[in-house]
Motif scaffolding. Structure first.
Motif, mmCIF file in Angstrom:
data_model
loop_
_atom_site.group_PDB
_atom_site.id
_atom_site.type_symbol
_atom_site.label_atom_id
_atom_site.label_comp_id
_atom_site.label_asym_id
_atom_site.label_seq_id
_atom_site.Cartn_x
_atom_site.Cartn_y
_atom_site.Cartn_z
ATOM 1 N N ARG A 28 -2.160 -34.160 87.333
ATOM 2 C CA ARG A 28 -0.826 -34.251 87.647
ATOM 3 C C ARG A 28 -0.758 -33.544 89.120
ATOM 4 N NH1 ARG A 28 -0.055 -30.774 83.365
ATOM 5 N NH2 ARG A 28 -0.484 -28.357 84.287
ATOM 6 N N LYS A 35 -1.632 -31.580 73.537
ATOM 7 C CA LYS A 35 -0.333 -32.133 72.997
ATOM 8 C C LYS A 35 -0.940 -32.055 71.186
ATOM 9 C CE LYS A 35 3.216 -33.264 74.844
ATOM 10 N NZ LYS A 35 4.539 -32.374 74.278
ATOM 11 N N GLN A 74 3.170 -38.324 65.097
ATOM 12 C CA GLN A 74 3.580 -38.008 66.123
ATOM 13 C C GLN A 74 3.333 -37.767 67.622
ATOM 14 O OE1 GLN A 74 4.395 -33.088 65.259
ATOM 15 N NE2 GLN A 74 4.845 -32.971 67.080
ATOM 16 N N ARG A 79 2.109 -42.141 76.679
ATOM 17 C CA ARG A 79 2.219 -41.026 77.570
ATOM 18 C C ARG A 79 1.853 -40.849 78.454
ATOM 19 N NH1 ARG A 79 7.760 -39.252 79.176
ATOM 20 N NH2 ARG A 79 7.373 -37.483 80.699
#
Lengths: 319, 460
Positions: free
Chosen positions: B110, B421, B451, B458
């Motif tokens: 980020r 995740k 999942q 991404r």
């Protein structure tokens, strides 16, 4: 536009009266009124500033963020509907929506009638009424985190209070939070305990407005408690009941503290709610765009629900 | 109200609004034209720990004396994922932050932390620094380094066990299990003979997935693998399935794991301190919260290496030190200087290590001597250990199985892409095998892999 628009309100008659007076008032009086209004506005400004800065501005920012990808340091990138696409494609969304609806449904069945029944019962008490009111309201005074952690200990399958007590009468042990079948129900029981004090006090206050002659007449006619409640109490309290029902629905559809603190969404995602999902987007993944998009979708759903609710109950609440 | 009153009221309101706005908008630039630079740093111990706080402030004063153009403003704030981004956006995040090892990859992705490569490469000890410890703070795609693993809290996953319960169960407290099969037998013995939980598992806040990663490594598996130029899930293999099957069997066949299976790391540490748990997976530094925070007995605490089944590997844990993205170039250089002096120097300089321990030992409650992963060479670590020896106040023998066992193990780091995740998707899997008798580990892992695939996609 005249300065009189400031006073426009729902009561048409009052406004017309003001207009009439204002039109025929000397200019000096009009100026004085204008000045008074501006002074009032000046005193209101700090509150408006705080409300705007800390409540409305974040809402606008949230709306903006839902269309952006940002790290809140560099300039944000506009990504169109990609955040909405991401959250709608998330396989966890369907689970979270289903769980949230289940929580709201169980809370409605278990948690909604209880405060009303308690209030009716407590309103008939002649002695120690204050003590009962205090006891019912006590959980509301506890910080929510303390209440949740307390119940988490009560629910412990090995050493918890509930299984110990039920064990004395040959029941259990029950898995409570450990089972996908009972975890959500366990959260609803805690939530009901924690929240029913406020609703009970509101109902108690509303009950004082019900004319006692109605009950006396009903008793004379031989009506038992359930008939008195059905034919007198409920109709007399319908405005309060409808309002609290709407507040309960909005509150329970935003449930967060219980699953966050008690189960972290487990077991097997059985208690993952929409707000917990939003929390995870924002604070675990650092994806504020997705969190804002999901928040916006939730707000839209709640607004729609409120509108439909108010429309469908408008006749009953005003009759 | 007269005109003058109105003017005064209006003026007062506007003045308040202006003062508020200015106060809200102001934030120090941190640099001046005279070459002086000011940085804020996390890490100051709280007021409840006066000895450590004083020692820290003394070090700040000494650093400022040695670097007269740098001003350090310390805070006792610690990492908080809920407030970090808001603080960063508002300009109030500290220049130097510490964060758990699970966070740096997200912060790097980020762009919320500074690239420190140039400053670190100018550091004389850079090439001697344990390269394994750089992995968590490195961008694998670019090779840029964004921070350092803090030596003081660096550990590898191991087996934490209650020596008193071991003795009660007829097990040797100096020889904890070294294989998973031995863990199973020991857990059953503890449960059968003491009535307490033989082995406990953490399953919430992503710790279930985190532990499962360690178990997979210990069985020779991996969580993600490279396919072409992308990483894909790799936890559907035998290693992870066997690890889950063992947990399931200990829970439902042996009944040695108790009934409470929805527990965070804090829950397990609290119950371990109360003597209700025989073994669980954690680092040896868990002795800190267990003894200091939850009142466990130091002499009952034992640490062994992570039990194995063919992998000969364990997972790195701990915290990292990084510089936040709003720092200027001058602040970044000053921050790196501070990080190297405050965090790294005691890990390679025996004199500095001894000095720190001497200051810290003023408070006997602070535990000194808990084993760490060597941040530099093993020889350098041994010299540091020798210098620290006079101040050690933990029973080193209780940690010897951990030290001996770790010498044989490879140190692996977290999954390279979207580790949080992956852990989040695996928490429910661990919960399922511990709460459902008919759980199918392989099917659950397949579902979790499906999942998490899009998250990995991404994240690359």
């Amino acid at each position: 536009m005249s300065s009189l628009d400031v006073r426009t309100g729902p009561r048409g008659g009052a406004v017309r009266k003001t207009e009439t007076v204002a039109h025929h008032a000397p200019p000096r009086n009009a100026r004085r009124r204008l000045r008074n209004d501006l002074v009032a506005l000046a005193f209101l400004l700090p509150a408006l500033f705080c409300f705007g800065y800390f409540a409305w501005w974040p809402l606008v920012r949230g709306l903006e963020l839902s269309f952006q990808q940002t790290n809140l340091v560099d300039p944000a990138q506009w990504v169109g509907l990609s955040n909405f696409q991401h959250v709608l494609d998330d396989p966890m969304l369907a689970t979270a929506v289903k769980n949230t609806l289940l929580f709201a449904g169980l809370a409605l069945v278990i948690g909604f009638p209880l405060p009303l029944l308690l209030a009716v019962q407590m309103s008939t008490l002649r002695r120690l009424a204050g003590l009962y009111r205090y006891l019912v309201y006590l959980p509301v005074m506890l910080p929510p985190v303390v209440g949740v952690l307390l119940w988490q200990m009560f629910y412990d399958p090995d050493h918890g209070l509930f299984n110990k007590v039920l064990g004395l009468v040959g029941l259990g042990p029950y898995p409570w939070l450990q089972s996908t079948h009972s975890a959500m129900l366990s959260l609803v029981l805690e939530s009901t305990w924690a929240g029913m004090g406020s609703a009970t006090l509101i109902y108690l206050a509303a009950l004082t407005r019900v004319p006692p002659e109605l009950y006396e007449a009903a008793e004379t006619d031989g009506a038992r408690i359930w008939r008195r409640m059905w034919h007198i109490t409920l109709p007399q309290l319908r405005g309060t009941v409808l309002l609290l029902l709407l507040m309960q629905l909005i509150g329970t559809l935003q449930v967060f503290a219980e699953p966050y603190l008690m189960t972290d969404g487990g077991p097997e995602n059985a208690t993952v709610t929409v707000l917990l999902l939003i929390y995870r987007y924002a604070f675990i993944d650092g994806d504020y765009g997705a969190a804002s998009a999901m928040s916006l979708l939730l707000a839209a759903a709640l607004s729609l629900l409120s509108a439909v609710y108010l429309w469908s109950t408008r006749r009953w609440s005003s009759s | 109200m007269h005109r003058s009153s109105f003017a005064r009221a209006f003026g007062l309101v506007m003045a308040c609004a202006l003062v508020g706005s200015v106060a809200a908008c102001s934030s120090g630039s941190g640099g001046g034209s005279d070459g002086k630079v000011s940085i804020t740093v996390q890490g100051m111990p709280p007021k409840s720990d006066p000895a450590s706080r004083k020692a820290f402030l003394d070090r700040v004063a000494a650093f400022e004396k040695a670097n007269p153009k740098i001003t350090i403003k310390p805070t006792d704030a610690t990492w908080d994922a809920q407030t970090f981004t808001a603080k960063l956006a508002g300009g109030s995040a500290e220049t130097v932050i510490t964060a758990p090892l699970t966070e740096p990859q997200g912060l790097i992705a980020r762009r919320q932390v500074k690239d420190l490569t140039a400053d670190l490469k100018a550091w004389p000890q850079y090439n001697e620094y344990n390269s394994k410890l750089l992995a968590p703070t490195k961008d694998a795609a670019t090779g840029k380094v964004y921070g350092l693993t803090a030596p003081i809290g660096t550990y590898s996953m191991g087996l934490v066990y209650n020596r008193a319960l071991f003795a009660k169960a007829g097990l040797d407290p100096d020889k904890p299990p070294t294989t998973w099969e031995e863990v199973r037998q020991a857990a059953k013995a503890i449960h059968d003979k003491t009535g307490q939980v033989g082995y406990a598992e953490t399953t919430t806040n992503n710790t279930g997935g985190w532990h499962l990663t360690s178990y997979t490594y210990s069985r020779g598996g991996t969580m993600e693998k490279r396919q072409g130029d992308k990483y894909v899930p790799a936890f559907t293999g035998k290693a992870t399935t066997d690890a889950l099957q063992l947990l399931h069997d200990m829970r439902f066949v042996d009944n040695s794991m108790g009934s409470n299976q929805l527990q965070s790391q804090m829950d397990v540490q609290r119950r371990f301190a109360a003597g209700q748990i025989g073994m669980y997976t954690d680092g040896p530094n868990a002795v800190g919260p267990i003894v200091q925070q939850y009142g466990g007995r130091l002499k009952d605490f034992g640490a062994g290496a992570l039990p194995q089944d063919g992998g000969n590997a364990t997972q790195l844990g701990g915290s990292v030190v990084m510089v936040t993205a709003r720092a200027t170039a001058a602040q970044t250089s000053a921050a790196v200087k501070w990080i190297l002096a405050e965090y790294l120097k005691p890990a390679y300089d025996p004199k500095e290590a001894a000095k720190r321990d001497k200051m810290t030992s003023a408070d006997p409650k602070i535990l000194i001597g808990v084993p760490r992963v060597a941040s530099f060479s093993e020889q350098a670590q041994q010299k540091v250990n020798a210098a620290r020896k006079p101040y050690v106040n933990v029973p080193l023998g209780n940690f010897q199985p951990y030290v001996d066992g770790n010498a044989e193990l490879k140190l692996l780091t977290e999954p390279p892409v979207a580790a949080q995740k992956v852990y989040a998707a695996l928490d429910p899997v661990v919960q399922a095998v511990l709460t459902k008798k008919n759980a199918d580990p392989a099917a659950l892992l397949d579902k979790a892999a499906q999942q998490v695939s899009s998250d990995l996609e991404r994240g690359q």
